[in-house]
Design a protein around this motif. Sequence first.
Motif, PDB file in Angstrom:
ATOM      1  N   GLU A  65      -1.586  20.451  -5.564  1.00  0.00           N
ATOM      2  CA  GLU A  65      -0.215  20.103  -5.217  1.00  0.00           C
ATOM      3  C   GLU A  65      -0.199  18.749  -4.527  1.00  0.00           C
ATOM      4  O   GLU A  65      -1.108  18.413  -3.779  1.00  0.00           O
ATOM      5  CB  GLU A  65       0.390  21.132  -4.264  1.00  0.00           C
ATOM      6  N   ILE A  66       0.853  18.008  -4.774  1.00  0.00           N
ATOM      7  CA  ILE A  66       1.050  16.734  -4.101  1.00  0.00           C
ATOM      8  C   ILE A  66       2.016  16.971  -2.942  1.00  0.00           C
ATOM      9  O   ILE A  66       3.151  17.387  -3.153  1.00  0.00           O
ATOM     10  CB  ILE A  66       1.600  15.663  -5.074  1.00  0.00           C
ATOM     11  N   SER A  73       0.842  -1.205   0.000  1.00  0.00           N
ATOM     12  CA  SER A  73       0.000   0.000   0.000  1.00  0.00           C
ATOM     13  C   SER A  73       0.875   1.250   0.000  1.00  0.00           C
ATOM     14  O   SER A  73       1.930   1.273   0.623  1.00  0.00           O
ATOM     15  CB  SER A  73      -0.897   0.028   1.230  1.00  0.00           C
ATOM     16  N   ILE A  74       0.421   2.271  -0.715  1.00  0.00           N
ATOM     17  CA  ILE A  74       1.119   3.551  -0.737  1.00  0.00           C
ATOM     18  C   ILE A  74       0.112   4.660  -0.452  1.00  0.00           C
ATOM     19  O   ILE A  74      -1.095   4.477  -0.611  1.00  0.00           O
ATOM     20  CB  ILE A  74       1.838   3.803  -2.085  1.00  0.00           C
ATOM     21  N   ARG A  75       0.631   5.812  -0.025  1.00  0.00           N
ATOM     22  CA  ARG A  75      -0.246   6.931   0.321  1.00  0.00           C
ATOM     23  C   ARG A  75       0.199   8.192  -0.409  1.00  0.00           C
ATOM     24  O   ARG A  75       1.376   8.537  -0.416  1.00  0.00           O
ATOM     25  CB  ARG A  75      -0.184   7.167   1.820  1.00  0.00           C
ATOM     26  N   GLY A 132       4.334   6.818 -10.074  1.00  0.00           N
ATOM     27  CA  GLY A 132       3.486   7.666 -10.910  1.00  0.00           C
ATOM     28  C   GLY A 132       2.196   8.074 -10.222  1.00  0.00           C
ATOM     29  O   GLY A 132       1.299   8.650 -10.847  1.00  0.00           O
ATOM     30  N   ALA A 133       2.097   7.804  -8.915  1.00  0.00           N
ATOM     31  CA  ALA A 133       0.858   8.064  -8.181  1.00  0.00           C
ATOM     32  C   ALA A 133       0.564   9.557  -8.045  1.00  0.00           C
ATOM     33  O   ALA A 133      -0.599   9.967  -8.102  1.00  0.00           O
ATOM     34  CB  ALA A 133       0.909   7.410  -6.802  1.00  0.00           C
ATOM     35  N   GLY A 134       1.592  10.383  -7.861  1.00  0.00           N
ATOM     36  CA  GLY A 134       1.386  11.824  -7.722  1.00  0.00           C
ATOM     37  C   GLY A 134       0.779  12.438  -8.966  1.00  0.00           C
ATOM     38  O   GLY A 134      -0.301  13.046  -8.917  1.00  0.00           O
ATOM     39  N   PRO A 135       1.447  12.291 -10.127  1.00  0.00           N
ATOM     40  CA  PRO A 135       0.869  12.829 -11.363  1.00  0.00           C
ATOM     41  C   PRO A 135      -0.497  12.214 -11.696  1.00  0.00           C
ATOM     42  O   PRO A 135      -1.377  12.910 -12.195  1.00  0.00           O
ATOM     43  CB  PRO A 135       1.908  12.464 -12.428  1.00  0.00           C
TER      44      PRO A 135
END
Length: 144
Positions: A96-97, A77-79, A104-107
């Motif tokens: 904003e992240i 799992s990632i956040r 690639g989760a931020g974009p």
Amino acid sequence: MSTKKFLQKSIATSSVFLLLCSTIPSASFAQEKKSKKEKTVHQKDNNTKDATYPGGVNALYREFMKNFKIDRYPAHSIRVVATFFIETDGSLSKIEILEDPGYGAGPATVNALLKMKKWNPAIKDGEVVRSQFTVPITIQGSES
């Protein structure tokens, strides 16, 4: 696409999980003063109605899921933590992240938020106001 790859992609896509409680973790309200340099941030009080997503939290979840796409889902799992403004017309700005775990989760989060419908803006003392939200998003890994 092979059946195996299709099933893997379907499982990975269905394992994205948006963590939203009945109240968004952080919201503040800003109204511009006559001076463009200054902004007054107002804390929530009894005269404030939060910005809402049309159809509620479940609709927000479904729309985000539909638009969130990454090439490779992690095994764990990632956040991601995103912050953005909801303008008086309901559009999002200044996305904003704050926490980006990679993959690639931020974009992908920014892209998903930009594709969503306009929000119902916040109201303070009977006036529509700009508001800021900070939202944590947890993506369940393929082995979770």
